[in-house]
Design a protein around this motif. Structure first.
Motif, short mmCIF file in Angstrom:
data_model
loop_
_atom_site.label_atom_id
_atom_site.label_comp_id
_atom_site.label_asym_id
_atom_site.label_seq_id
_atom_site.Cartn_x
_atom_site.Cartn_y
_atom_site.Cartn_z
N PRO A 183 0.83 -1.21 0.00
CA PRO A 183 0.00 0.00 0.00
C PRO A 183 0.87 1.25 0.00
O PRO A 183 1.97 1.28 0.56
N GLY A 184 0.39 2.29 -0.66
CA GLY A 184 1.10 3.55 -0.70
C GLY A 184 2.17 3.64 -1.76
O GLY A 184 2.75 4.71 -1.97
N VAL A 185 2.45 2.52 -2.44
CA VAL A 185 3.44 2.54 -3.51
C VAL A 185 2.75 3.04 -4.78
O VAL A 185 1.65 2.58 -5.11
N PRO A 186 3.33 3.97 -5.50
CA PRO A 186 2.65 4.51 -6.69
C PRO A 186 2.47 3.45 -7.77
O PRO A 186 3.29 2.54 -7.92
N ASP A 187 1.39 3.58 -8.53
CA ASP A 187 1.23 2.75 -9.71
C ASP A 187 2.35 3.06 -10.70
O ASP A 187 2.95 4.14 -10.68
N PHE A 188 2.61 2.11 -11.56
CA PHE A 188 3.70 2.27 -12.51
C PHE A 188 3.45 3.48 -13.42
O PHE A 188 2.37 3.62 -14.00
N ASP A 189 4.46 4.34 -13.53
CA ASP A 189 4.41 5.50 -14.41
C ASP A 189 5.67 5.48 -15.25
O ASP A 189 6.77 5.71 -14.73
N PRO A 190 5.56 5.20 -16.55
CA PRO A 190 6.77 5.05 -17.37
C PRO A 190 7.63 6.30 -17.43
O PRO A 190 8.84 6.20 -17.69
N ASP A 191 7.06 7.46 -17.19
CA ASP A 191 7.81 8.71 -17.28
C ASP A 191 8.25 9.24 -15.92
O ASP A 191 8.92 10.28 -15.85
N ARG A 192 7.89 8.54 -14.84
CA ARG A 192 8.29 9.00 -13.50
C ARG A 192 8.80 7.82 -12.68
O ARG A 192 8.45 7.66 -11.52
N GLN A 193 9.64 7.01 -13.30
CA GLN A 193 10.20 5.88 -12.57
C GLN A 193 11.24 6.36 -11.57
O GLN A 193 11.94 7.34 -11.81
N SER A 194 11.33 5.65 -10.46
CA SER A 194 12.33 5.98 -9.45
C SER A 194 12.80 4.71 -8.78
O SER A 194 12.09 3.71 -8.72
N ALA A 195 14.01 4.77 -8.25
CA ALA A 195 14.56 3.62 -7.54
C ALA A 195 13.74 3.32 -6.29
O ALA A 195 13.52 2.15 -5.94
N ARG A 196 13.28 4.36 -5.61
CA ARG A 196 12.50 4.16 -4.38
C ARG A 196 11.21 3.41 -4.67
O ARG A 196 10.84 2.49 -3.94
N ALA A 197 10.52 3.79 -5.74
CA ALA A 197 9.27 3.11 -6.08
C ALA A 197 9.56 1.69 -6.57
O ALA A 197 8.89 0.73 -6.17
#
Length: 681
Positions: A132-146
């Motif tokens: 919970p609280g983890v963002p849905d996949f966003d191809p243009d806003r990827q991050s190591a934390r997510a």
């Protein structure tokens, strides 16, 4: 029954049918590098001289004993203990039990194609959140934390384990073999990756543990978001080195002078499940992650002299061999994970040797000690087994679990030497010798037992860290890319998937032998062996080729004697598993017949032994991985879809699974009978 394929005789630009992009990112263009094994050790064709005398003893004792042990009838020749099948057309016409489905025809469709009467769905995709609280996949806003809390990239090995006390739920464990940055990031600059991209890739490697819930009335599986067992293991997760090489000078680094702690795991290919409830994960093409290597031992493992493809060495000096020459020695192991304890520290088992591990699958000896079978996935490499010195304890007590977590730290590591029984009759064409089969005998050669080396001139630590060199010295048999090595849970027979070897028979390379009978081998084969007395602790065995892959119209192909006009074409066998009926299922990697990879079921016993049928195909550019075959569902990992020559995130080679305008995403797919029945009738 099966649509014939035109015979293909031309060489593809990338051996095995892979794209250039896959070759770069998955294995560091291994097929275009110098073969790491340049040793002059004997191989099967050179050790036939003593075969006749040994064969009379070994075959007479081993074959007849095993025939009685597995209860499958009489055996002729030097083949493993299986009755020759009768193929006059007797038995059920629609296939062996568990394989009664209409075979999928070879194709190049950009989709997962399944037989009539079956349905499919995606279980989970790269980037889907596990918590919970983890963002849905966003191809243009990827991050190591997510990404560290999302499902990883390029799923490979899959395991489905029971979850006691939670009806309808299972624990799914997945490997994430490698990252394909060109397909992950829009605008990716391969010469200048950003720190965020590199750290995202670190987080996309490794393993995922996710609990899945069965959907009532169908075969679907849904991830349980935030379950207490959900977990990500990445290239930065703390791990322990255990076993005889732990603490050795060869494993010490500036960050870890003890030689017992290491960060992360990557290039995890296939794996295995232990009888005590853990999972095993093979670290395979670890060579391409370490830059500027120059030692002879580095070359034996294929490490590059220059920069790496991903440029990780720019962001962490442990990936630069000039700064941390021993860091590469801390990879290339089998990792053991306890999926039922999300706080447990994964362990790298040095007793199982260091090489390009495809997978690791145990069985138990007659007295309850685990034996693990292991393949080294590279041309002219070897296959191995490890025999533990400790017995497994049954039960779920804490004491039993703690004891069982030490089983893979003490024992003997062996490598295989094979001998053919038809001297002078194997010419590289694939034509069978006069006895009608490629078969013979074999020996497991001990390499090390704990801190005792059995290899002259090498210490036990050196044997475990430089296992390839140890196997060279004792004269192991050079094979055609040993990938998955799996024992049948029904019969104990062991199957070795040999994917291909386009170098065999070329000038300066080993020629054909009875276990590897074709020059320029594009399609691979599967070897079947039975150990003396069907006891995996023994050091002798008999073997034969169960399947010689390719187009059934090719006279060099062989399907355990089953009529070839009634089988599906297959090329490049990779992963192996078994269904509840004891039949083998094979996933392919790099199909060299000009069609998509797939999953195949093949009967291993009974009148229809050798009948091979294609169950599904995967999309364009994809590889079929990690098959799990249960009574009412099949799971596959669709790896690197769209990884075709010239493909990028902006110009994808596939639109699977979400359609045009989206990034291609590796995913796990589940297939089930639409009538709610059993797989294959």
């Amino acid at each position: 029954m099966y649509r014939p394929l035109p015979l293909l005789h031309h060489d593809t630009p990338h051996p095995g049918g892979r794209s250039a992009l896959t070759c770069r990112y998955r294995c560091g263009d291994a097929c275009f590098q110098e073969v790491p094994n340049t040793s002059a050790n004997a191989y099967a064709g050179d050790v036939i001289a003593d075969a006749v005398s040994r064969r009379a003893v070994v075959r007479g004792a081993a074959v007849l004993t095993v025939a009685a042990a597995v209860g499958v009838g009489a055996v002729t020749g030097a083949a493993p203990a299986v009755a020759r099948p009768r193929h006059p057309g007797g038995g059920r016409r629609d296939g062996a039990r568990g394989l009664r489905f209409t075979p999928v025809q070879p194709n190049t469709l950009d989709a997962v194609v399944v037989p009539p009467g079956y349905r499919q769905d995606i279980v989970i995709k790269w980037g889907d959140p596990l918590f919970p609280g983890v963002p849905d996949f966003d191809p243009d806003r990827q991050s190591a934390r997510a990404q560290a809390r999302q499902f990883g990239y390029n799923n490979d090995f899959l395991s489905l384990l029971p979850l006691p006390g939670e009806p309808g739920r299972q624990v799914m464990v997945a490997n994430h073999e490698y990252t394909s940055e060109w397909l992950m990031f829009r605008g990716y600059d391969a010469e200048n990756p950003t720190r965020e991209q590199v750290e995202t890739a670190w987080a996309a490697h490794g393993l995922s543990v996710v609990v899945v819930q069965e959907e009532r009335g169908s075969g679907r599986l849904r991830p349980v978001l935030g379950h207490r067992l959900n977990r990500r293991v990445t290239a930065s997760t703390p791990m322990r080195l255990t076993g005889p090489a732990a603490g050795a000078a060869l494993l010490r680094t500036t960050a870890d002078p003890s030689g017992t702690s290491v960060l992360g795991t990557f290039n995890n290919c296939a794996g295995g499940e232990t009888p005590w409830g853990t999972t095993l994960h093979g670290e395979e093409n670890i060579n391409m992650y370490f830059a500027h290597a120059g030692r002879e031992t580095d070359r034996r493992y294929g490490l590059p002299r220059g920069a790496t493809e991903r440029k990780w060495e720019r962001f962490d000096e442990r990936f630069d061999a000039t700064r941390e020459p021993n860091e590469c020695h801390r990879f290339g192991w089998v990792v053991e994970l306890d999926p039922y304890d999300p706080d447990s520290v994964p362990r790298k088992r040095t007793a199982l040797g260091r090489f390009k591990h495809e997978g690791a699958q145990p069985r138990l000896t007659h007295d309850g000690r685990p034996v693990v079978y292991l393949g080294d996935d590279e041309r002219f490499e070897y296959f191995y087994k490890f025999v533990s010195s400790k017995r497994m304890r049954k039960g779920r007590s804490r004491a039993a679990r703690e004891h069982n977590l030490t089983l893979l730290d003490e024992g003997t590591l062996y490598v295989a030497r094979l001998t053919g029984d038809s001297p002078g009759e194997v010419d590289g064409s694939g034509v069978h010798p006069q006895d009608g089969e490629f078969d013979g005998t074999g020996t497991w050669i001990p390499l090390a037992t704990g801190d005792v080396s059995h290899v002259p001139g090498m210490t036990a630590e050196e044997v475990h860290v430089f296992t390839r060199l140890a196997a060279d010295r004792v004269g192991a048999t050079k094979m055609d890319r040993p990938e998955d090595v799996q024992p049948s849970p029904r019969t104990g027979r062991v199957y070795v998937a040999l994917t291909n070897n386009s170098e065999r028979g070329k000038p300066g390379r080993p020629g054909a032998d009875e276990a590897n009978p074709r020059h320029l081998n594009k399609h691979g084969q599967i070897l079947e062996l039975v150990e003396h007395g069907n006891d995996p602790a023994r050091d002798t065995f008999v073997w034969r080729l169960f399947l010689v892959a390719g187009d059934p119209q090719d006279p060099a192909t062989y399907f355990a004697g089953f009529p070839k006009d009634r089988v599906s074409p297959i090329s490049c066998p990779d992963n192996i598993t078994f269904d509840p009926h004891g039949h083998m299922w094979i996933s392919t990697d790099g199909n060299n017949l000009g069609v998509n990879d797939g999953l195949f079921g093949v009967a291993t016993h009974g009148e229809r032994r050798g009948e091979l049928k294609q169950f599904l195909t995967v999309p364009v550019g994809a590889e079929t991985c990690g098959p799990v075959v249960q009574e009412r569902r099949v799971l596959v990992a669709v790896q690197h879809p769209g990884e075709t020559d010239g493909a990028t995130a902006e110009r994808p080679g596939s639109t699977w699974p979400e359609g045009p305008g989206t990034l291609v995403r590796p995913a796990v797919v589940v297939v089930w009978p639409e009538d709610g029945g059993r797989i294959g009738g």
